[in-house]
Design a protein around this motif. Structure first.
Motif, PDB file in Angstrom:
ATOM      1  N   GLU A 143      32.323  60.038  37.908  1.00  0.00           N
ATOM      2  CA  GLU A 143      32.828  58.497  37.453  1.00  0.00           C
ATOM      3  C   GLU A 143      32.589  57.738  38.464  1.00  0.00           C
ATOM      4  N   LEU A 144      33.823  57.397  39.356  1.00  0.00           N
ATOM      5  CA  LEU A 144      34.319  57.302  40.135  1.00  0.00           C
ATOM      6  C   LEU A 144      32.811  56.188  41.114  1.00  0.00           C
ATOM      7  N   GLU A 145      32.182  57.040  41.330  1.00  0.00           N
ATOM      8  CA  GLU A 145      30.633  56.906  41.916  1.00  0.00           C
ATOM      9  C   GLU A 145      29.935  55.785  41.294  1.00  0.00           C
ATOM     10  N   GLU A 146      30.007  56.231  39.832  1.00  0.00           N
ATOM     11  CA  GLU A 146      28.871  55.233  38.771  1.00  0.00           C
ATOM     12  C   GLU A 146      29.476  54.084  38.396  1.00  0.00           C
ATOM     13  N   TRP A 147      31.283  54.135  38.859  1.00  0.00           N
ATOM     14  CA  TRP A 147      31.289  52.636  38.410  1.00  0.00           C
ATOM     15  C   TRP A 147      31.121  51.245  38.786  1.00  0.00           C
ATOM     16  N   GLN A 148      31.139  50.391  37.639  1.00  0.00           N
ATOM     17  CA  GLN A 148      31.061  49.368  38.031  1.00  0.00           C
ATOM     18  C   GLN A 148      30.956  47.517  37.811  1.00  0.00           C
ATOM     19  N   ILE A 149      31.676  47.112  38.756  1.00  0.00           N
ATOM     20  CA  ILE A 149      32.786  45.959  38.111  1.00  0.00           C
ATOM     21  C   ILE A 149      31.916  44.442  38.299  1.00  0.00           C
ATOM     22  N   SER A 150      32.396  43.338  37.770  1.00  0.00           N
ATOM     23  CA  SER A 150      32.052  42.045  37.972  1.00  0.00           C
ATOM     24  C   SER A 150      32.537  40.851  37.104  1.00  0.00           C
ATOM     25  N   ALA A 151      32.632  40.057  37.732  1.00  0.00           N
ATOM     26  CA  ALA A 151      34.127  39.178  36.835  1.00  0.00           C
ATOM     27  C   ALA A 151      33.574  39.568  34.823  1.00  0.00           C
ATOM     28  N   SER A 152      31.628  39.113  34.501  1.00  0.00           N
ATOM     29  CA  SER A 152      31.163  39.099  33.725  1.00  0.00           C
ATOM     30  C   SER A 152      32.062  40.434  32.229  1.00  0.00           C
ATOM     31  N   LEU A 153      32.058  41.773  33.312  1.00  0.00           N
ATOM     32  CA  LEU A 153      31.893  42.906  32.425  1.00  0.00           C
ATOM     33  C   LEU A 153      33.770  42.760  32.292  1.00  0.00           C
ATOM     34  N   ILE A 154      34.785  42.117  33.404  1.00  0.00           N
ATOM     35  CA  ILE A 154      36.016  42.270  33.341  1.00  0.00           C
ATOM     36  C   ILE A 154      36.226  40.939  32.037  1.00  0.00           C
ATOM     37  N   LEU A 155      35.921  39.593  31.570  1.00  0.00           N
ATOM     38  CA  LEU A 155      35.855  38.938  31.014  1.00  0.00           C
ATOM     39  C   LEU A 155      35.382  39.369  29.804  1.00  0.00           C
ATOM     40  N   ASP A 156      34.114  40.604  29.648  1.00  0.00           N
ATOM     41  CA  ASP A 156      34.106  40.782  28.063  1.00  0.00           C
ATOM     42  C   ASP A 156      35.904  42.053  27.717  1.00  0.00           C
ATOM     43  N   GLU A 157      35.360  42.359  28.682  1.00  0.00           N
ATOM     44  CA  GLU A 157      36.762  43.535  28.065  1.00  0.00           C
ATOM     45  C   GLU A 157      38.512  42.514  27.520  1.00  0.00           C
ATOM     46  N   VAL A 158      38.276  41.288  28.722  1.00  0.00           N
ATOM     47  CA  VAL A 158      39.109  40.692  28.218  1.00  0.00           C
ATOM     48  C   VAL A 158      39.447  40.096  26.312  1.00  0.00           C
ATOM     49  N   ASP A 159      37.789  39.650  26.609  1.00  0.00           N
ATOM     50  CA  ASP A 159      37.382  39.072  24.698  1.00  0.00           C
ATOM     51  C   ASP A 159      38.417  39.960  23.750  1.00  0.00           C
ATOM     52  N   ARG A 160      37.681  41.647  24.309  1.00  0.00           N
ATOM     53  CA  ARG A 160      37.805  42.472  23.769  1.00  0.00           C
ATOM     54  C   ARG A 160      39.508  42.907  23.518  1.00  0.00           C
ATOM     55  N   TYR A 161      39.964  42.096  24.204  1.00  0.00           N
ATOM     56  CA  TYR A 161      41.812  42.495  24.257  1.00  0.00           C
ATOM     57  C   TYR A 161      41.990  41.709  23.456  1.00  0.00           C
ATOM     58  N   LEU A 162      42.148  40.319  23.740  1.00  0.00           N
ATOM     59  CA  LEU A 162      42.234  39.515  23.465  1.00  0.00           C
ATOM     60  C   LEU A 162      42.734  39.622  21.520  1.00  0.00           C
ATOM     61  N   GLN A 163      41.254  40.006  21.323  1.00  0.00           N
ATOM     62  CA  GLN A 163      40.490  40.466  19.645  1.00  0.00           C
ATOM     63  C   GLN A 163      41.986  41.955  18.883  1.00  0.00           C
ATOM     64  N   LYS A 164      42.237  42.109  19.880  1.00  0.00           N
ATOM     65  CA  LYS A 164      42.747  43.371  19.475  1.00  0.00           C
ATOM     66  C   LYS A 164      43.846  43.023  19.240  1.00  0.00           C
TER      67      LYS A 164
END
Length: 483
Positions: free
Chosen positions: A62-83
């Motif tokens: 899972e760690l090897e396949e993990w990807q991170i970027s500012a856009s992915l983070i912002l999408d998650e932030v949007d979902r977090y704030l909606q919750k």
């Protein structure tokens, strides 16, 4: 110790500032937010990412396949704030079949109560001001008069809930002394609060008498000592003992209390001011009849069968009322102006001949089968005319059902009712329930025998248009998703 892979993943997490500077952060969904809200959302998401990386449950693959970027983070932030926004207190449509649903806020207020509460919220009021004399007045005086008029009691107080009412009474009249209670009435109420715990907080010593299923008058009599201050009777609102059982009746306890100089307290729980026996619900004691039996102090809730706001109501003799008001705890548990306004608005309706139509709780309990059928037909006809879904895959019908009063009232008694049943030939009724629950406003029903049921007894007339609109949208989407 961190592995090299964990360290690399942690280092790959972008900074808060770099995310804020990303082009995606300029989109309207983010730009309209106060900066501190967006920053806090980013920090919360990044913190979750770090915890996931460090968790023993996260494996190497899972760690090897993990990807991170500012856009992915912002999408998650949007979902977090909606919750977070969805978690805010808001309207839901109650189609569960439970009238006083504790998780949904219990009683819906009458329009007159809402108007008085809104006025109290928007304006200055004569909360503690006597307009006749121009001097300081007594808080809740109007509510006191109305409660005494409707119940026959000599005095009344209003606090913020029934547990507070019991606590204030015990602390005022029996602190440091013994209070006698039947073992069969040491109940647990909502939120895991138990009567013995409330008594302990009130500073009294609990004396249990009798057994779970049988407590006789002699059990109380034998427990009386020079340290005894009161007899507490607790109405078992949310359960019932049936079969081989026995309890001392109220007039006997009142006489015993008078004989030994003990205060007799009755925690009624629900507190019914209007007689529901003609509607097949006769096991809850009517408040006025309890007053007539000479009980010294009665407590009950305002947001159950009374149909008002959350409040604890205390009916008592004037000498006890004076002592209760003098206790410093009375200020800590007092009701605010909006509660008092809503309660007054509700109580005034009990003097009207159409009270069962004016107070939503009573209206739902007493609604006729004909009225439920009319509601069901209105919804069915509107949905049948909809062309967004096929009757070959989705079935609608009005079915026999049962409703409950809820809120701990009338345990084991149900009310014959009708529900709108929605089912799909493709099954997956859980997904149907979820779509209605996640709709705005959420529509809460229940699943029974493979069908999603919307109770026609607990929905309000003003909910019908919203239910029709939501059902057309949801069933249409459901149909298209299965093509």
């Amino acid at each position: 110790m961190l592995s090299e892979l964990q360290t690399a993943c942690l280092r790959s997490i972008p900074s808060v500032e770099s995310i804020l500077q990303h082009e995606m952060a300029k989109e309207e969904r983010f730009s309209r937010l106060p900066r501190w809200v967006l920053v806090e959302g980013i920090r919360q998401v990044l913190d979750l990412k770090r915890k996931w990386i460090l968790s023993p449950q996260t494996n190497r693959q899972e760690l090897e396949e993990w990807q991170i970027s500012a856009s992915l983070i912002l999408d998650e932030v949007d979902r977090y704030l909606q919750k977070i926004r969805q978690a805010e207190l808001g309207r839901v449509i109650n189609a569960t079949g439970i009238i006083l649903h504790t998780n949904l806020g219990r009683a819906v207020l009458a329009s007159e109560a809402v108007e008085k509460m809104t006025l109290a919220a928007r304006c200055f009021t004569n909360l503690e001001f006597d307009l006749i004399t121009g001097t300081r007045g007594k808080r809740g005086e109007a509510a006191t008069r109305l409660l005494c008029h409707l119940s026959g009691a000599q005095d009344a107080l209003v606090v913020n809930n029934n547990a507070a009412a019991v606590l204030l009474v015990l602390n005022t009249l029996a602190e440091g002394r013994q209070v006698i209670v039947s073992r069969g009435e040491l109940v647990e109420i909502g939120g895991s609060f138990r009567v013995p715990e409330i008594m302990k907080k009130g500073g009294v010593r609990l004396v249990e008498v009798g057994t779970t299923n049988k407590t006789r008058l002699d059990d109380y009599r034998q427990a009386i000592t020079s340290e005894s201050a009161a007899i507490l009777k607790v109405h078992p609102s949310n359960f019932q003992i049936v079969g081989f059982s026995e309890e001392a009746n109220l007039p006997e306890l009142v006489h015993l209390g008078q004989e030994h100089g003990l205060v007799v307290i009755y925690d009624l729980g629900s507190g019914m001011l209007a007689d529901l026996a003609p509607y097949g619900l006769g096991r809850e004691p009517l408040v006025s009849r309890i007053v007539q039996q000479g009980v010294d102090i009665i407590t009950f809730s305002g947001d159950k069968l009374l149909g008002g706001p959350q409040a604890g109501i205390i009916l008592c003799r004037p000498k006890y009322g004076r002592l209760l008001r003098q206790n410093p705890l009375a200020r800590a548990v007092r009701a605010d102006k909006m509660t008092l306004a809503a309660l007054e608005g509700t109580l005034r309706l009990y003097s009207e001949p159409d009270v069962f139509d004016r107070i939503p709780t009573l209206r739902m309990i007493t609604a006729s089968r004909q009225h439920l059928e009319e509601r069901g037909r209105q919804i069915m006809e509107a949905l049948t005319l909809s062309s967004g879904w096929s009757s070959d895959t989705i079935s609608l019908e009005i079915v026999e059902d049962e409703a409950q009063v809820g809120g701990g009232s009338f345990p084991q008694q149900t009310i014959p009712s009708l529900s709108l049943a929605i089912s799909s030939t493709r099954g997956e009724v859980n997904q149907l329930e979820e779509r209605f629950r996640l709709h705005q406003p959420p529509i809460l029903g229940r699943i029974n025998q493979g069908r999603f049921l919307l109770s026609l007894r607990t929905i309000q007339d003003e909910d019908i248009a919203e239910i029709i609109r939501a059902a057309k949208e949801i069933l249409g989407q459901w149909e298209r998703s299965k093509e």
